[in-house]
Design an enzyme around this catalytic site. Structure first.
Site, PDB file in Angstrom:
ATOM      1  N   ILE A  59      -1.848   2.058   4.619  1.00  0.00           N
ATOM      2  CA  ILE A  59      -2.863   2.666   3.759  1.00  0.00           C
ATOM      3  C   ILE A  59      -3.205   4.103   4.152  1.00  0.00           C
ATOM      4  CG2 ILE A  59      -4.794   1.800   5.129  1.00  0.00           C
ATOM      5  CD1 ILE A  59      -4.661   2.124   1.270  1.00  0.00           C
ATOM      6  N   TYR A  60      -2.945   4.506   5.384  1.00  0.00           N
ATOM      7  CA  TYR A  60      -3.319   5.854   5.820  1.00  0.00           C
ATOM      8  C   TYR A  60      -2.542   6.895   5.018  1.00  0.00           C
ATOM      9  CZ  TYR A  60      -5.254   3.467   9.955  1.00  0.00           C
ATOM     10  OH  TYR A  60      -5.958   2.640  10.804  1.00  0.00           O
ATOM     11  N   SER A  61      -3.282   7.737   4.310  1.00  0.00           N
ATOM     12  CA  SER A  61      -2.694   8.738   3.404  1.00  0.00           C
ATOM     13  C   SER A  61      -1.681   8.092   2.458  1.00  0.00           C
ATOM     14  CB  SER A  61      -2.027   9.873   4.173  1.00  0.00           C
ATOM     15  OG  SER A  61      -2.964  10.629   4.903  1.00  0.00           O
TER      16      SER A  61
END
Length: 326
Positions: A59-61
């Site tokens: 999910i990060y960036s």
């Protein structure tokens, strides 16, 4: 750098883990994220300082963090020298099956993460949160199959209630499936609710504990006050705003600042030294977005607090509601 056995496994990790949520591509949700060119020096520096443990998430960036981290580690390190962790759960698309911990999604998500990371396997595949819509039996069997397929060496969990974690472990044991070897909880000097059940449970079960936000989103560095409670990141970090800000939180920050001043070291080293003094803790997950962050974190390894100093840091704590996953 110091190194430590990872829970009850035979794997060894650096005493600090580099969290990579800050690295990737600035987006509406993560406007404070560093781009690839800005991120790479921090990953390279971490390796030079002896870090071998890196934590990211799909999910990060929206996947960009995995891509940036994967490329940097391929360029700067040997794959077998690295302990690489990522996570699954959060929505990565608009479809109803583009999230959660169903067998369908886990099997798709691990392949997508491996492709972005540019590797055949991750060392630690973690569930980012508890999925209330999927039977835990389905999730644990799918994760077991991911391990047996060679796509993950171990599996771990992140913020949830202790009863949920115990249920997951029991389900794995009952069926002969792979157990979680680690827990990534929300834990720091201003949020210590995990001391009630989760940390004792992990100690009893020899589960590695790798806390996120050990500096409370930067609050414990002392750069924010009750009157000036927003850094550039904090202005756009709605999740972070939900976690901290009680008067007692700032009282603890002031106590950290006083001790740091007496010792002649940064606040961050006092807060990290406190966490590293706890026997349940394996490797806190630290972020680094400015020069000196990594060196400060490594410096904390040599800071030893005595019993009176620890008592002084802890005595102002006030109970909090569950924060970070409820």
């Amino acid at each position: 750098m110091e190194y430590i056995r990872f829970g009850n496994t035979g794997m060894t990790v650096s005493r600090l883990c580099l969290g990579t949520m800050t690295y990737g591509t600035p987006t509406d949700r993560w406007p404070w994220a560093l781009n690839e060119e800005q991120s790479r020096p921090f990953i390279k520096k971490a390796l030079e300082l002896g870090f071998n443990f890196f934590d990211t998430a799909d999910i990060y960036s929206l996947g960009a963090s995995e891509e940036v981290v994967g490329r940097a580690l391929r360029d700067f390190a040997k794959r077998d020298d690295i302990v690489l962790a990522t996570k699954v759960f959060n929505p990565m698309g608009e479809g109803p099956n583009d999230k959660g911990l169903s067998r369908k999604y886990i099997m798709s998500a691990i392949d997508a993460s491996l492709k972005r990371l540019g590797t055949d396997y991750v060392d630690l595949y973690q569930i980012h949160r508890w999925d209330y819509n999927t039977p835990i039996e389905e999730t644990m069997e799918a994760l077991h199959d991911v391990v047996k397929a060679g796509k993950a060496r171990y599996i771990g969990a992140s913020s949830m209630y202790s009863w949920q974690f115990a249920k997951a472990q029991y389900t794995a044991d009952l069926n002969g499936w792979t157990r979680f070897v680690s827990m990534q909880p929300h834990y720091n000097l201003v949020y210590r609710e995990e001391e009630r059940e989760m940390l004792p449970f992990c100690q009893d079960q020899k589960v590695a504990v790798i806390p996120w936000s050990p500096l409370a989103r930067g609050l414990l560095t002392g750069k924010r006050t009750k009157e000036r409670n927003e850094t550039e990141r904090a202005k756009t970090d709605s999740f972070g705003k939900s976690l901290y800000g009680a008067d007692s939180d700032f009282d603890i920050v002031n106590r950290v600042s006083e001790l740091a001043e007496r010792k002649g070291i940064p606040n961050a080293q006092v807060a990290m030294a406190w966490m590293l003094s706890k026997p349940a803790i394996t490797a806190p997950i630290i972020g680094a977005s400015k020069p000196g962050h990594l060196e400060d974190a490594v410096g904390a390894l040599s800071v030893k607090l005595n019993d009176d100093e620890i008592k002084g840091l802890e005595e102002l704590y006030q109970p909090h509601p569950v924060l970070g996953f409820h």
